[in-house]
Design a protein around this motif. Sequence first.
Motif, PDB file in Angstrom:
ATOM      1  N   ASP A 291       0.831  -1.207   0.000  1.00 15.83           N
ATOM      2  CA  ASP A 291       0.000   0.000   0.000  1.00 15.83           C
ATOM      3  C   ASP A 291       0.865   1.256   0.000  1.00 15.83           C
ATOM      4  O   ASP A 291       0.563   2.229  -0.695  1.00 15.83           O
ATOM      5  N   ALA A 292       1.939   1.236   0.768  1.00 18.97           N
ATOM      6  CA  ALA A 292       2.803   2.413   0.875  1.00 18.97           C
ATOM      7  C   ALA A 292       3.474   2.726  -0.462  1.00 18.97           C
ATOM      8  O   ALA A 292       3.523   3.882  -0.891  1.00 18.97           O
ATOM      9  N   VAL A 293       3.987   1.700  -1.124  1.00 18.71           N
ATOM     10  CA  VAL A 293       4.650   1.913  -2.411  1.00 18.71           C
ATOM     11  C   VAL A 293       3.628   2.314  -3.478  1.00 18.71           C
ATOM     12  O   VAL A 293       3.890   3.202  -4.304  1.00 18.71           O
ATOM     13  N   ALA A 294       2.460   1.684  -3.443  1.00 17.48           N
ATOM     14  CA  ALA A 294       1.415   2.022  -4.412  1.00 17.48           C
ATOM     15  C   ALA A 294       0.985   3.482  -4.253  1.00 17.48           C
ATOM     16  O   ALA A 294       0.833   4.214  -5.241  1.00 17.48           O
ATOM     17  N   GLN A 295       0.791   3.914  -3.004  1.00 13.58           N
ATOM     18  CA  GLN A 295       0.394   5.300  -2.764  1.00 13.58           C
ATOM     19  C   GLN A 295       1.490   6.261  -3.176  1.00 13.58           C
ATOM     20  O   GLN A 295       1.223   7.319  -3.781  1.00 13.58           O
ATOM     21  N   ASN A 296       2.725   5.928  -2.880  1.00 16.74           N
ATOM     22  CA  ASN A 296       3.855   6.773  -3.261  1.00 16.74           C
ATOM     23  C   ASN A 296       3.950   6.907  -4.772  1.00 16.74           C
ATOM     24  O   ASN A 296       4.244   7.984  -5.304  1.00 16.74           O
ATOM     25  N   THR A 297       3.689   5.808  -5.480  1.00 11.99           N
ATOM     26  CA  THR A 297       3.717   5.837  -6.945  1.00 11.99           C
ATOM     27  C   THR A 297       2.574   6.684  -7.494  1.00 11.99           C
ATOM     28  O   THR A 297       2.775   7.494  -8.410  1.00 11.99           O
ATOM     29  N   ALA A 298       1.381   6.500  -6.925  1.00 10.92           N
ATOM     30  CA  ALA A 298       0.232   7.305  -7.362  1.00 10.92           C
ATOM     31  C   ALA A 298       0.500   8.788  -7.132  1.00 10.92           C
ATOM     32  O   ALA A 298       0.227   9.628  -8.003  1.00 10.92           O
TER      33      ALA A 298
END
Length: 244
Positions: free
Chosen positions: A213-220
């Motif tokens: 979730d953290a990496v996905a949010q950072n990418t978004a």
Amino acid sequence: MKDLTQMTGNAGETAALRQDLSAAFRICHQMGWSESVGNHFSAAVSEHEFLLNPCWQHFASIRPQDLLRIDARDGRVIEGEGSPDASAWCVHGTLHRKKPEAKVILHAHSPYATALACLKDPTVVPIDNNTARFYGRTAYDLDFGGIADAEEEGERLADSLGDKSVLVMGNHGVTVTGETVAAAFEDLYFFEKAAQTLILARSTGEPLAVLSDAVAQNTADGWRAYAGMAERHFDFLKSQLPAL
């Protein structure tokens, strides 16, 4: 040809919006995302009025002056020849009334987005840059009931969209909203790429390497710095269109 600068309202902005929206139809067809003479794109020109393609005109033939100007409150055609089909009015009229922040609304049955929408679980799982672009931005409506031509269908879709900008319509396709035609089209473009990646990855039968979730949010979040890509990309695509 009608002089677009003489149209009612803010002539310059309306003319430019007509140019962009009509180009979006034609680009969509070039990319293989049109469907006979169906599907609909719309764009708000004021608080209560929006532009929409007329009933059953092929995407490849739509010119700025062909777009209907419609009152979102009652469906009255204010400007233009012809009328919207029932499905277009049901969905776009309702969304423009209930979601004024959704200035531009693009609905398509692009191949991979539609294939994704036909899965029992069509969740856009973050597995790369493009899928993570839509992390936290995608809503789902899984209550397909046939062609959307009833008012309650439009109301349900508006409720399903909520505060998101992309709606995966189960067993149907995708609807993308945006502040400008270029921004909405860029999301439609990247959503199709994201759906393609997911369909191809799932087709291997191997487990997906899902981002945290953290990496996905950072990418978004990281995509925000690239917002200017939309205008540059759309301008290029427009420059490749043949004259009508």
